[in-house]
Structures are given as C-alpha cells and as structure tokens.
Motif scaffolding. Structure first.
Motif, PDB file in Angstrom:
ATOM      1  N   ALA A  76     -10.128  36.006  86.788  1.00  0.00           N
ATOM      2  CA  ALA A  76     -10.068  36.792  85.384  1.00  0.00           C
ATOM      3  C   ALA A  76     -10.202  35.816  84.369  1.00  0.00           C
ATOM      4  O   ALA A  76     -10.628  36.580  83.416  1.00  0.00           O
ATOM      5  CB  ALA A  76      -8.374  37.687  85.301  1.00  0.00           C
ATOM      6  N   TRP A  77      -9.928  34.712  84.447  1.00  0.00           N
ATOM      7  CA  TRP A  77      -9.805  33.779  83.399  1.00  0.00           C
ATOM      8  C   TRP A  77     -11.568  33.359  83.341  1.00  0.00           C
ATOM      9  O   TRP A  77     -11.728  33.354  82.062  1.00  0.00           O
ATOM     10  CB  TRP A  77      -9.329  32.744  83.684  1.00  0.00           C
ATOM     11  N   ILE A  78     -12.026  33.058  84.339  1.00  0.00           N
ATOM     12  CA  ILE A  78     -13.478  32.837  84.459  1.00  0.00           C
ATOM     13  C   ILE A  78     -14.410  34.008  83.490  1.00  0.00           C
ATOM     14  O   ILE A  78     -15.345  33.489  82.789  1.00  0.00           O
ATOM     15  CB  ILE A  78     -14.188  32.437  85.743  1.00  0.00           C
ATOM     16  N   ASP A  79     -14.000  35.170  83.610  1.00  0.00           N
ATOM     17  CA  ASP A  79     -14.687  36.205  83.183  1.00  0.00           C
ATOM     18  C   ASP A  79     -14.287  36.782  81.663  1.00  0.00           C
ATOM     19  O   ASP A  79     -14.784  37.748  81.392  1.00  0.00           O
ATOM     20  CB  ASP A  79     -14.682  37.433  84.261  1.00  0.00           C
ATOM     21  N   SER A  80     -13.509  35.868  81.173  1.00  0.00           N
ATOM     22  CA  SER A  80     -12.914  36.167  79.741  1.00  0.00           C
ATOM     23  C   SER A  80     -13.605  35.139  78.771  1.00  0.00           C
ATOM     24  O   SER A  80     -12.867  33.808  78.685  1.00  0.00           O
ATOM     25  CB  SER A  80     -11.379  36.098  79.841  1.00  0.00           C
ATOM     26  N   PRO A  81     -14.704  35.319  78.184  1.00  0.00           N
ATOM     27  CA  PRO A  81     -15.174  34.300  77.375  1.00  0.00           C
ATOM     28  C   PRO A  81     -14.708  33.993  76.033  1.00  0.00           C
ATOM     29  O   PRO A  81     -15.013  32.956  75.309  1.00  0.00           O
ATOM     30  CB  PRO A  81     -16.855  34.802  77.230  1.00  0.00           C
ATOM     31  N   GLY A  82     -13.620  34.922  75.290  1.00  0.00           N
ATOM     32  CA  GLY A  82     -12.946  34.735  74.153  1.00  0.00           C
ATOM     33  C   GLY A  82     -13.712  35.619  73.262  1.00  0.00           C
ATOM     34  O   GLY A  82     -14.733  36.220  73.559  1.00  0.00           O
ATOM     35  N   ALA A 102      -4.464  26.088  84.222  1.00  0.00           N
ATOM     36  CA  ALA A 102      -5.495  26.705  84.632  1.00  0.00           C
ATOM     37  C   ALA A 102      -6.267  27.814  83.622  1.00  0.00           C
ATOM     38  O   ALA A 102      -7.371  27.972  83.602  1.00  0.00           O
ATOM     39  CB  ALA A 102      -4.929  27.602  85.870  1.00  0.00           C
ATOM     40  N   GLY A 103      -5.465  28.405  82.759  1.00  0.00           N
ATOM     41  CA  GLY A 103      -5.907  29.248  81.803  1.00  0.00           C
ATOM     42  C   GLY A 103      -4.919  30.457  81.308  1.00  0.00           C
ATOM     43  O   GLY A 103      -3.702  29.990  81.377  1.00  0.00           O
ATOM     44  N   ILE A 104      -5.332  31.239  80.564  1.00  0.00           N
ATOM     45  CA  ILE A 104      -4.485  32.116  79.865  1.00  0.00           C
ATOM     46  C   ILE A 104      -4.762  33.502  80.280  1.00  0.00           C
ATOM     47  O   ILE A 104      -6.058  33.700  80.536  1.00  0.00           O
ATOM     48  CB  ILE A 104      -4.390  32.225  78.256  1.00  0.00           C
ATOM     49  N   ASP A 105      -3.693  34.447  79.722  1.00  0.00           N
ATOM     50  CA  ASP A 105      -4.230  35.833  80.055  1.00  0.00           C
ATOM     51  C   ASP A 105      -4.796  36.122  78.361  1.00  0.00           C
ATOM     52  O   ASP A 105      -3.895  36.272  77.628  1.00  0.00           O
ATOM     53  CB  ASP A 105      -3.068  36.720  80.272  1.00  0.00           C
ATOM     54  N   PRO A 106      -6.019  36.510  78.243  1.00  0.00           N
ATOM     55  CA  PRO A 106      -6.505  36.793  77.094  1.00  0.00           C
ATOM     56  C   PRO A 106      -5.985  38.114  76.334  1.00  0.00           C
ATOM     57  O   PRO A 106      -5.850  38.142  75.005  1.00  0.00           O
ATOM     58  CB  PRO A 106      -7.879  36.939  76.928  1.00  0.00           C
ATOM     59  N   ASP A 132     -19.319  26.434  75.099  1.00  0.00           N
ATOM     60  CA  ASP A 132     -18.463  27.483  74.748  1.00  0.00           C
ATOM     61  C   ASP A 132     -17.613  27.169  73.548  1.00  0.00           C
ATOM     62  O   ASP A 132     -17.051  26.013  73.686  1.00  0.00           O
ATOM     63  CB  ASP A 132     -17.577  27.717  76.133  1.00  0.00           C
ATOM     64  N   ARG A 133     -17.447  27.909  72.693  1.00  0.00           N
ATOM     65  CA  ARG A 133     -16.404  27.534  71.396  1.00  0.00           C
ATOM     66  C   ARG A 133     -15.241  27.978  71.366  1.00  0.00           C
ATOM     67  O   ARG A 133     -14.300  27.646  70.468  1.00  0.00           O
ATOM     68  CB  ARG A 133     -17.113  28.324  70.220  1.00  0.00           C
ATOM     69  N   HIS A 134     -14.916  28.326  72.882  1.00  0.00           N
ATOM     70  CA  HIS A 134     -13.284  28.791  72.689  1.00  0.00           C
ATOM     71  C   HIS A 134     -12.390  28.164  73.856  1.00  0.00           C
ATOM     72  O   HIS A 134     -11.223  28.407  74.070  1.00  0.00           O
ATOM     73  CB  HIS A 134     -13.222  30.506  72.866  1.00  0.00           C
ATOM     74  N   ARG A 135     -13.332  27.618  74.742  1.00  0.00           N
ATOM     75  CA  ARG A 135     -12.509  26.929  75.836  1.00  0.00           C
ATOM     76  C   ARG A 135     -13.575  25.634  76.487  1.00  0.00           C
ATOM     77  O   ARG A 135     -14.545  25.642  76.230  1.00  0.00           O
ATOM     78  CB  ARG A 135     -12.263  27.710  76.955  1.00  0.00           C
ATOM     79  N   ILE A 136     -12.783  24.548  76.951  1.00  0.00           N
ATOM     80  CA  ILE A 136     -13.336  23.364  77.614  1.00  0.00           C
ATOM     81  C   ILE A 136     -12.626  23.146  78.816  1.00  0.00           C
ATOM     82  O   ILE A 136     -11.350  23.141  78.963  1.00  0.00           O
ATOM     83  CB  ILE A 136     -13.360  22.287  76.923  1.00  0.00           C
ATOM     84  N   ASP A 137     -13.304  23.177  80.070  1.00  0.00           N
ATOM     85  CA  ASP A 137     -12.783  22.868  81.396  1.00  0.00           C
ATOM     86  C   ASP A 137     -13.136  21.440  81.628  1.00  0.00           C
ATOM     87  O   ASP A 137     -14.153  20.842  81.733  1.00  0.00           O
ATOM     88  CB  ASP A 137     -13.568  23.930  82.518  1.00  0.00           C
ATOM     89  N   LEU A 138     -11.777  20.700  81.856  1.00  0.00           N
ATOM     90  CA  LEU A 138     -11.843  19.239  82.046  1.00  0.00           C
ATOM     91  C   LEU A 138     -11.741  18.881  83.772  1.00  0.00           C
ATOM     92  O   LEU A 138     -11.653  17.666  83.960  1.00  0.00           O
ATOM     93  CB  LEU A 138     -10.819  18.589  81.347  1.00  0.00           C
ATOM     94  N   ASP A 139     -11.798  19.880  84.695  1.00  0.00           N
ATOM     95  CA  ASP A 139     -11.724  19.646  86.113  1.00  0.00           C
ATOM     96  C   ASP A 139     -12.946  19.329  86.302  1.00  0.00           C
ATOM     97  O   ASP A 139     -13.933  20.257  86.659  1.00  0.00           O
ATOM     98  CB  ASP A 139     -11.269  20.773  86.692  1.00  0.00           C
ATOM     99  N   SER A 140     -13.296  17.907  86.617  1.00  0.00           N
ATOM    100  CA  SER A 140     -14.929  17.486  86.819  1.00  0.00           C
ATOM    101  C   SER A 140     -14.776  17.296  88.381  1.00  0.00           C
ATOM    102  O   SER A 140     -15.795  16.514  88.776  1.00  0.00           O
ATOM    103  CB  SER A 140     -15.223  16.400  86.188  1.00  0.00           C
ATOM    104  N   GLY A 141     -14.068  17.743  89.073  1.00  0.00           N
ATOM    105  CA  GLY A 141     -14.082  17.681  90.734  1.00  0.00           C
ATOM    106  C   GLY A 141     -13.906  16.117  91.336  1.00  0.00           C
ATOM    107  O   GLY A 141     -14.657  15.759  91.944  1.00  0.00           O
ATOM    108  N   VAL A 142     -12.821  15.527  90.824  1.00  0.00           N
ATOM    109  CA  VAL A 142     -12.584  14.476  91.532  1.00  0.00           C
ATOM    110  C   VAL A 142     -12.292  14.159  92.893  1.00  0.00           C
ATOM    111  O   VAL A 142     -12.980  13.169  93.541  1.00  0.00           O
ATOM    112  CB  VAL A 142     -11.210  13.691  90.732  1.00  0.00           C
ATOM    113  N   VAL A 143     -12.046  15.349  93.546  1.00  0.00           N
ATOM    114  CA  VAL A 143     -12.129  15.593  95.164  1.00  0.00           C
ATOM    115  C   VAL A 143     -13.464  15.661  95.489  1.00  0.00           C
ATOM    116  O   VAL A 143     -13.783  15.011  96.491  1.00  0.00           O
ATOM    117  CB  VAL A 143     -11.196  16.694  95.488  1.00  0.00           C
ATOM    118  N   ASN A 144     -14.232  16.476  94.632  1.00  0.00           N
ATOM    119  CA  ASN A 144     -15.765  16.679  95.477  1.00  0.00           C
ATOM    120  C   ASN A 144     -16.608  15.813  94.919  1.00  0.00           C
ATOM    121  O   ASN A 144     -17.468  15.191  96.009  1.00  0.00           O
ATOM    122  CB  ASN A 144     -15.919  18.151  94.851  1.00  0.00           C
TER     123      ASN A 144
END
Length: 250
Positions: A190-196, A168-172, A218-230
């Motif tokens: 909280a993670w979405i709102d933390s850009p690094g 999911a993410g980390i606590d920055p 974004d140079r600090h994170r990449i989200d690889l959930d591309s919505g296989v269900v959706n």
C-alpha cells in the motif's frame, strides 16, 4: 576465522534537500543494517567525518530499524546503534525484524518460529545458542537485560521539522499522530503505491524495501534500504540546512 575486508566508502556530491532544516542543524539517517556491523562501523566513521567538517550546532543520527537478522553480527549492530556517535543524539527506530525479536524477548515461545523464519537464527548462532533448547527467559538473560530494555523503549517514528523517519512507511490517509505502529514497521504494498504528498506536507525517510539505487526523484519520500543482504551496500543520508548528501559503504 573469516576475515572481513575493509569496507569502501562512497561520498556523493551535495544536492538540494527534500525538506530544509534550520540553520546549524545536522541529521543523518542510516538504512537497514541486517547484522552487517562492520558496515555500520564504517558508516558511523563516515558520518563522524561529516560532523567534524561541518561543525553543526546540533546533530542527530537516526537508525531506521532492521539492525538485525540475515547478517553475521546482529547483537553487535544493536550495541553500536545504541552507543551512537559522539557529538550527536542517537535515535534507533524499531523495524519489523526488531518487532519479531521483541515478541520473543517478551516471553512468548510461539514467537520463535516467525522470528527464525525472518532470519533470527543468526542471533542464536553468534551467541552459541540452540533456539530449540533455550527458553525466551534464558535467552533474554544471555542477550542482556539492559540491552533488552533499551530495545523495548525504541520508538517507531521520529520527526524533525518536516522530515519524518520510520522503518517501513506511513498510512497516507491518516494524520501523523494516528498512525498504527504495525504500519510504520511493516507496510509495503500500500505504501509503494502511495506517491504523496503526505499529511502536513512532510517528507518520509524510510527503509524496509530494498532497492539497488537510492532514488531522489520523489519529492515526498526517500527509501534508504539499498539491499545490504542482497548487494552488500549500506546507505546513509546526511541533511544539513538546505542540502543533503548520500553516503554508501560496501
């Protein structure tokens, strides 16, 4: 019988990596699968072709969690992730859906309702079981003790150099060695709102938050959930030296 069509594979151009790996090292990360084992099989084949083409000295394939729920072949996806790909070490991280399953496998009848609410009924359906007529212990026996123990040993974070992989993410605000496992599997707002930037200058590769496109700005994170269900798209990202390549199957 419902027949699944052959997945299509998109292989994008190489781009500069978010963090550089040592020369000769190969890492592939795979986003949320959610029981779509036929897409995971196609992704493994695509990664295997990359390995054959590059011939790295060392290789690792990391599944970012949420292998199960909301799809047709949940147990099969776990078995495939566990088997991994020849020539690469296999790491499967625990997602929030595995966290629900593990609470039930641990023997708690009270964990059934939350797991079913999260999509767990698909596992029972594919195994030919009625969730209300079987105990957690009976389910565990049918699920497979060996597979259950493997799942119980899955980590919640894996680090390779300056790349950190979580579901999911980390606590920055916290050092990497003080992260709460619940945060790593469940964090969202909280993670979405933390850009690094993030602790120790790492980049975080994660899933959990479905997005139609993989955003590389974004140079600090990449989200690889591309919505296989959706949207029926499973994403993987290959890292090799100073470059990375997006793979998608649908």
């Amino acid at each position: 019988m419902h027949m699944l069509s052959r997945p299509s594979v998109l292989r994008f151009d190489w781009r500069p990596t978010i963090r550089t790996l040592p020369e000769g090292q190969f890492v592939a990360a795979i986003g949320d699968v959610h029981g779509h084992d036929h897409l995971l099989a196609a992704m493994h084949d695509a990664i295997r072709r990359e390995l054959d083409e590059l011939g790295p000295r060392s290789a690792a394939v990391i599944h970012l969690g949420d292998l199960i729920d909301r799809g047709p072949r949940n147990r099969e996806a776990l078995v495939r992730a566990r088997a991994g790909i020849d020539g690469a070490s296999a790491i499967t991280l625990r997602g929030n859906h595995e966290d629900r399953l593990l609470a039930y496998l641990g023997g708690s009848p009270a964990a059934l309702g939350p797991w079913l609410d999260a999509g767990g009924e698909g596992m029972f359906t594919q195994m030919g079981l009625d969730p209300w007529r079987i105990s957690p212990g009976e389910f565990r026996a049918r699920f497979g003790e060996d597979l259950a123990r493997w799942l119980e040993a899955t980590p919640v974070m894996h680090r390779i150099g300056q790349l950190v992989f979580v579901h999911a993410g980390i606590d920055p605000a916290l050092p990497l060695d003080r992260q709460d496992p619940h945060t790593l599997m469940w964090t969202r707002r909280a993670w979405i709102d933390s850009p690094g930037p993030y602790p120790e200058g790492v980049a975080v590769i994660h899933g959990h938050i479905p997005r139609r496109t993989v955003d590389f700005r974004d140079r600090h994170r990449i989200d690889l959930d591309s919505g296989v269900v959706n949207w029926g798209i499973l994403s993987g990202l290959v890292f090799h030296g100073d470059r990375m390549r997006l793979l998608q199957v649908s």
